[in-house]
Write a protein that holds these residues in place. Structure first.
Motif, PDB file in Angstrom:
ATOM      1  N   PHE A   1      14.129  26.419  11.045  1.00 21.87           N
ATOM      2  CA  PHE A   1      14.294  24.950  11.838  1.00 21.87           C
ATOM      3  C   PHE A   1      12.847  24.897  12.361  1.00 21.87           C
ATOM      4  CE2 PHE A   1      13.868  22.582  16.163  1.00 21.87           C
ATOM      5  CZ  PHE A   1      14.199  21.329  15.550  1.00 21.87           C
ATOM      6  N   HIS A   2      12.344  26.332  12.671  1.00 23.73           N
ATOM      7  CA  HIS A   2      10.545  25.623  13.432  1.00 23.73           C
ATOM      8  C   HIS A   2       9.671  25.983  12.242  1.00 23.73           C
ATOM      9  CE1 HIS A   2      11.334  25.893  17.207  1.00 23.73           C
ATOM     10  NE2 HIS A   2      11.848  27.379  17.611  1.00 23.73           N
ATOM     11  N   LEU A   3      10.242  26.631  11.270  1.00 22.98           N
ATOM     12  CA  LEU A   3       9.016  26.270   9.675  1.00 22.98           C
ATOM     13  C   LEU A   3       9.577  25.171   9.346  1.00 22.98           C
ATOM     14  CD1 LEU A   3       7.376  27.295   7.757  1.00 22.98           C
ATOM     15  CD2 LEU A   3       9.807  28.869   6.732  1.00 22.98           C
ATOM     16  N   LEU A   4      10.511  24.471   9.265  1.00 19.80           N
ATOM     17  CA  LEU A   4      11.161  22.836   8.642  1.00 19.80           C
ATOM     18  C   LEU A   4      10.498  22.202   8.948  1.00 19.80           C
ATOM     19  CD1 LEU A   4      14.452  23.497   7.159  1.00 19.80           C
ATOM     20  CD2 LEU A   4      12.524  22.709   5.879  1.00 19.80           C
ATOM     21  N   GLU A   5      10.065  22.254  10.784  1.00 17.49           N
ATOM     22  CA  GLU A   5       9.742  20.771  11.811  1.00 17.49           C
ATOM     23  C   GLU A   5       7.986  21.204  11.417  1.00 17.49           C
ATOM     24  OE1 GLU A   5      10.677  20.055  15.612  1.00 17.49           O
ATOM     25  OE2 GLU A   5       9.752  21.978  15.522  1.00 17.49           O
ATOM     26  N   GLU A   6       7.946  21.903  11.087  1.00 20.56           N
ATOM     27  CA  GLU A   6       6.282  22.017  10.439  1.00 20.56           C
ATOM     28  C   GLU A   6       5.827  21.808   9.314  1.00 20.56           C
ATOM     29  OE1 GLU A   6       3.589  25.499   8.754  1.00 20.56           O
ATOM     30  OE2 GLU A   6       4.544  25.996  10.650  1.00 20.56           O
ATOM     31  N   ILE A   7       6.197  21.984   8.376  1.00 21.13           N
ATOM     32  CA  ILE A   7       6.646  21.068   6.771  1.00 21.13           C
ATOM     33  C   ILE A   7       7.013  19.780   7.184  1.00 21.13           C
ATOM     34  CG2 ILE A   7       7.757  20.981   4.677  1.00 21.13           C
ATOM     35  CD1 ILE A   7       8.034  23.842   4.762  1.00 21.13           C
ATOM     36  N   GLN A   8       7.698  19.587   8.010  1.00 16.86           N
ATOM     37  CA  GLN A   8       8.332  18.170   8.071  1.00 16.86           C
ATOM     38  C   GLN A   8       6.879  17.278   8.516  1.00 16.86           C
ATOM     39  OE1 GLN A   8       9.327  16.307  11.495  1.00 16.86           O
ATOM     40  NE2 GLN A   8       8.968  14.082   9.977  1.00 16.86           N
ATOM     41  N   GLN A   9       6.411  18.225   9.371  1.00 13.22           N
ATOM     42  CA  GLN A   9       5.280  17.278   9.951  1.00 13.22           C
ATOM     43  C   GLN A   9       3.687  17.128   9.479  1.00 13.22           C
ATOM     44  OE1 GLN A   9       4.728  19.563  13.794  1.00 13.22           O
ATOM     45  NE2 GLN A   9       6.853  18.348  15.110  1.00 13.22           N
ATOM     46  N   GLU A  10       3.934  18.188   8.594  1.00  9.35           N
ATOM     47  CA  GLU A  10       2.513  19.012   7.203  1.00  9.35           C
ATOM     48  C   GLU A  10       2.826  17.543   6.444  1.00  9.35           C
ATOM     49  OE1 GLU A  10      -0.993  20.422   6.507  1.00  9.35           O
ATOM     50  OE2 GLU A  10      -0.278  20.467   7.967  1.00  9.35           O
ATOM     51  N   VAL A  11       4.411  17.019   6.130  1.00  9.07           N
ATOM     52  CA  VAL A  11       4.432  16.289   4.515  1.00  9.07           C
ATOM     53  C   VAL A  11       3.144  14.805   5.626  1.00  9.07           C
ATOM     54  CG1 VAL A  11       6.498  16.034   4.988  1.00  9.07           C
ATOM     55  CG2 VAL A  11       4.782  15.792   2.507  1.00  9.07           C
ATOM     56  N   HIS A  12       4.196  14.557   6.398  1.00 14.37           N
ATOM     57  CA  HIS A  12       4.451  13.409   7.051  1.00 14.37           C
ATOM     58  C   HIS A  12       2.343  12.999   7.830  1.00 14.37           C
ATOM     59  CE1 HIS A  12       5.053   9.557   8.826  1.00 14.37           C
ATOM     60  NE2 HIS A  12       4.130  10.232  10.743  1.00 14.37           N
ATOM     61  N   ARG A  13       2.089  14.209   8.102  1.00 12.47           N
ATOM     62  CA  ARG A  13       0.793  14.029   8.527  1.00 12.47           C
ATOM     63  C   ARG A  13      -0.436  13.313   7.473  1.00 12.47           C
ATOM     64  NH1 ARG A  13      -3.753  16.348   7.648  1.00 12.47           N
ATOM     65  NH2 ARG A  13      -2.327  17.710   7.135  1.00 12.47           N
ATOM     66  N   TYR A  14      -0.044  13.967   6.245  1.00 16.01           N
ATOM     67  CA  TYR A  14      -0.679  13.959   5.099  1.00 16.01           C
ATOM     68  C   TYR A  14      -0.433  12.641   4.173  1.00 16.01           C
ATOM     69  CZ  TYR A  14      -2.810  15.572   0.256  1.00 16.01           C
ATOM     70  OH  TYR A  14      -3.665  15.575  -0.777  1.00 16.01           O
ATOM     71  N   ALA A  15       0.877  13.199   4.409  1.00 16.62           N
ATOM     72  CA  ALA A  15       0.666  10.893   3.397  1.00 16.62           C
ATOM     73  C   ALA A  15       0.747   9.900   4.347  1.00 16.62           C
ATOM     74  CB  ALA A  15       2.487  10.943   3.353  1.00 16.62           C
ATOM     75  N   LEU A  16       0.354   9.847   5.469  1.00 14.44           N
ATOM     76  CA  LEU A  16      -0.177   8.655   6.732  1.00 14.44           C
ATOM     77  C   LEU A  16      -1.248   8.812   6.407  1.00 14.44           C
ATOM     78  CD1 LEU A  16       0.989   6.851   8.549  1.00 14.44           C
ATOM     79  CD2 LEU A  16       0.287   9.275  10.286  1.00 14.44           C
ATOM     80  N   HIS A  17      -1.701  10.134   6.686  1.00 12.92           N
ATOM     81  CA  HIS A  17      -3.541  10.236   6.463  1.00 12.92           C
ATOM     82  C   HIS A  17      -3.877   9.289   5.445  1.00 12.92           C
ATOM     83  CE1 HIS A  17      -7.951  11.125   5.825  1.00 12.92           C
ATOM     84  NE2 HIS A  17      -7.742  11.267   6.688  1.00 12.92           N
ATOM     85  N   PHE A  18      -3.718   9.841   4.093  1.00 13.93           N
ATOM     86  CA  PHE A  18      -3.756   8.680   2.693  1.00 13.93           C
ATOM     87  C   PHE A  18      -3.219   7.366   3.063  1.00 13.93           C
ATOM     88  CE2 PHE A  18      -2.881   9.244  -1.493  1.00 13.93           C
ATOM     89  CZ  PHE A  18      -3.645   8.556  -2.312  1.00 13.93           C
TER      90      PHE A  18
ATOM     91  N   ASP B   1       1.105  -1.177  -0.465  1.00 11.02           N
ATOM     92  CA  ASP B   1      -0.431   0.037   0.349  1.00 11.02           C
ATOM     93  C   ASP B   1       0.828   1.413  -0.066  1.00 11.02           C
ATOM     94  OD1 ASP B   1      -1.821  -1.887   0.102  1.00 11.02           O
ATOM     95  OD2 ASP B   1      -2.112  -1.629   2.100  1.00 11.02           O
ATOM     96  N   ASN B   2       1.930   1.091  -0.710  1.00  6.87           N
ATOM     97  CA  ASN B   2       2.866   2.223  -0.682  1.00  6.87           C
ATOM     98  C   ASN B   2       1.862   3.270  -1.877  1.00  6.87           C
ATOM     99  OD1 ASN B   2       5.126   3.295  -0.731  1.00  6.87           O
ATOM    100  ND2 ASN B   2       6.370   2.200  -1.994  1.00  6.87           N
ATOM    101  N   VAL B   3       2.188   4.454  -1.134  1.00  4.33           N
ATOM    102  CA  VAL B   3       1.816   6.065  -1.634  1.00  4.33           C
ATOM    103  C   VAL B   3       2.379   7.424  -1.025  1.00  4.33           C
ATOM    104  CG1 VAL B   3      -0.959   5.210  -0.665  1.00  4.33           C
ATOM    105  CG2 VAL B   3       0.727   6.683   0.985  1.00  4.33           C
ATOM    106  N   SER B   4       2.093   8.104  -1.055  1.00  3.23           N
ATOM    107  CA  SER B   4       2.667   9.345  -1.703  1.00  3.23           C
ATOM    108  C   SER B   4       2.586  10.462  -1.521  1.00  3.23           C
ATOM    109  CB  SER B   4       4.047   9.741  -2.796  1.00  3.23           C
ATOM    110  OG  SER B   4       4.959   8.920  -2.330  1.00  3.23           O
ATOM    111  N   GLY B   5       2.356  11.851  -0.285  1.00  4.43           N
ATOM    112  CA  GLY B   5       1.941  13.027  -0.499  1.00  4.43           C
ATOM    113  C   GLY B   5       2.984  13.947  -0.602  1.00  4.43           C
TER     114      GLY B   5
END
Length: 595
Positions: free
Chosen positions: A505-522, A391-395
């Motif tokens: 650093f904080h902005l990249l942390e936010e981006i990393q969490q957002e893309v991980h959340r989006y991909a994981l949810h899908f 079930d490989n997907v990308s976000g």
């Protein structure tokens, strides 16, 4: 405006009623009421509007209306339609649920309970509390000091809570109801605002535990004692009258409405409710609708004080209590105080939002500087997700000038590279940027991949060698807590530290969490559907086409289990196959396995 709407606007009557606006998917996205349907609905297509109204009109493809005999009747109908359809552009209460209360039941041996539903059952209700945690903390303190009943009348031995000193088991020990009521009265006094006896008792227990060197227990009593003192300190607003009343105030700032409701119980302010939102209707109509929803779900006090600008006749008709508009004296001052707090609330929100935007801008600029990018407007980030290679997907998420652009997010099901991160990254990058290239859409100024050297090299190879594009690519390097600590960038690749660029650093942390959340949810959604598809393969008569029909209509196994034969037939499943599906999910001897 389409031709259908133009034609229907000419047919609108000059009468009171409700109107329902539909989008392209035929979903009801807004419900409103009007004294004159003709004037109100037409007004959406003329003149200047705020951003929320512009978005509504842009999404609107059709509307319908219901004529009523009066404006008050339209108001009642509007409330029912909002509650039934939950339109996304209407003002809805947070989480669409009522606030928690503490309840002393009406029984021989009363209990103390938390509830969200206020009933006419002769029980006593105290609150509302701002959230469930506040109600639980208050009940926890009272349970430790006044162990009211938690067990039933037929216990054959002391219950579990009795061993924790939190239940007196009055039925088992046959306690005198009059003596029991003395403890109930102490709880009642506390909830009515008399907190001194409880604070003194907690302080006494804290000192006793400390004297016995039971320091952990003493610390718990200390924390509870401090919590009580804080609750006392927060009760700033007091009234000489011992009456339950709510005080309503609101303010407006650049199209946004802030509302505050002070809850006065037994002469003391025990809590306040705060909310803010953008509106489509007039400010007064929006506040009126909000209050009607609020008191449909919450305890109505004996009196409500509101500002002079509100239509108290409409409120009075639908909220069964006394509603007043004080114009002078102490009550007027308290309404003004609620309005002042609402204005301060909006000011704070505005300043916080402004600070957040400024922080994001600094992070954006720092990121461009760290990577020596002459221009950074659009950033895209990709993350892959799979489970044991299946079930490989990308976000893919998009940020523009440091802010999320959710409407431009994209999902990808990996077609040919299951379990291979390198090939999966190549597939997604090729599919994404060959399409943008072909359609002439804007390309990102930076691509961030959630991965290391393998993923970065895969993306760079596709962009440069297969598509002839130069898009800077950086990998987000994680620490042991899976948080971004550096960027992998350059030719050859090297780690770019972020310790001296805190905002980046904080902005990249936010981006990393957002893309991980989006991909994981899908991925989770895909995996559920994959499991459901394997279950459907066992049903006679359900082939590929009918599996797709079922999967597109039902989101999970529980929805199918709760569906009837008619529900299956309504989406185009033949009657005999619909019976097969229904029987499969309801047979008792061989139930489908859990996913």
């Amino acid at each position: 405006m389409n031709d259908l709407i133009k034609h229907k606007l000419k047919l609108l009557p000059d009468q009171p009623g409700c109107y329902l606006m539909h989008n392209e998917a035929d979903e009801i996205i807004y419900v409103g009421k009007a004294k004159s349907l003709k004037n109100r609905v037409r007004s959406y297509f003329t003149g200047e509007h705020n951003e929320k109204t512009k978005r509504l009109v842009a999404e609107l493809v059709d509307f319908e209306y219901i004529v009523t005999s009066s404006e008050n009747e339209a108001l009642a109908l509007e409330m029912n339609l909002i509650q039934e359809n939950q339109p996304k552009y209407n003002i809805l209460l947070k989480d669409n649920r009522s606030y928690p209360y503490l309840k002393i039941t009406k029984e021989r041996y009363p209990q103390l309970k938390i509830t969200r539903k206020v009933q006419e059952d002769q029980a006593e209700y105290f609150g509302p509390y701002p959230d469930i945690q506040a109600a639980k903390e208050t009940k926890k303190i009272l349970d430790r000091l006044y162990p009211l009943r938690k067990c039933g009348p037929n216990e054959k031995k002391p219950c579990f809570y009795h061993h924790l000193d939190q239940c007196s088991c009055p039925y088992y020990f046959q306690l005198d109801p009059k003596e029991y009521q003395k403890e109930v009265q102490k709880v009642r006094h506390f909830l009515q605002g008399d907190m001194d006896p409880v604070a003194e008792r907690l302080e006494q227990k804290m000192n006793q535990a400390a004297a016995k060197q039971e320091y952990e227990m003493a610390a718990e009593y200390r924390d509870e004692w401090k919590a009580i003192l804080k609750m006392k300190e927060e009760q700033k607003v007091t009234h000489a009258e011992d009456i339950d009343r709510d005080i309503v105030g609101y303010a407006v700032r650049q199209g946004k409405i802030g509302i505050q409701i002070f809850h006065i119980r037994h002469g003391k302010m025990i809590q306040r409710d705060m909310d803010s939102f953008y509106s489509i209707d007039s400010v007064e109509e929006t506040v009126l609708t909000y209050l009607l929803q609020f008191y449909q779900q919450n305890l109505v006090p004996k009196e409500i004080l509101v500002p002079v600008s509100l239509d108290i006749d409409a409120l009075q008709q639908w909220i069964p209590t006394t509603i007043r508009v004080p114009k002078r004296g102490e009550k007027h001052s308290f309404v003004q105080l609620a309005c002042k707090n609402a204005a301060k609330q909006l000011q704070d929100e505005w300043e916080l939002q402004d600070k957040k935007i400024q922080r994001q801008k600094r992070g954006w600029d720092q990121l461009a500087e760290k990577l020596h990018l002459p221009f950074l407007h659009r950033l895209e980030s990709i993350d892959n997700s799979h489970w044991q290679g299946k079930d490989n997907v990308s976000g893919l998420v998009v940020y523009i000038d440091g802010r999320k652009a959710p409407k431009q997010y994209r999902k990808f099901k990996i077609k040919e590279s299951q379990g291979d991160d390198y090939r999966a990254m190549k597939e997604v990058v090729y599919r994404r940027y060959s399409r943008l290239q072909k359609e002439g859409e804007p390309l990102p100024d930076l691509l961030l991949v959630d991965g290391g050297k393998i993923q970065v090299e895969a993306a760079k190879e596709v962009l440069k060698e297969q598509l002839g594009l130069y898009i800077p690519v950086a990998g987000m390097v994680k620490d042991e807590h899976h948080q971004t600590r550096a960027l992998l960038y350059g030719d050859p690749l090297q780690e770019i530290p972020l310790q001296d660029a805190r905002e980046a650093f904080h902005l990249l942390e936010e981006i990393q969490q957002e893309v991980h959340r989006y991909a994981l949810h899908f991925h989770q959604k895909t995996r559920r559907k994959s499991g459901l598809q394997s279950v459907l393969q066992e049903i006679p008569g359900v082939g590929v086409k009918r599996r797709q029909q079922l999967l597109s209509h039902f989101s999970d196994l529980s929805e199918m289990k709760n569906a009837s034969v008619e529900d299956f037939m309504q989406i185009g499943i033949p009657k005999n196959v619909a019976h097969n599906v229904y029987d499969f999910f309801h047979r008792k001897d061989d139930k489908p396995s859990k996913m």
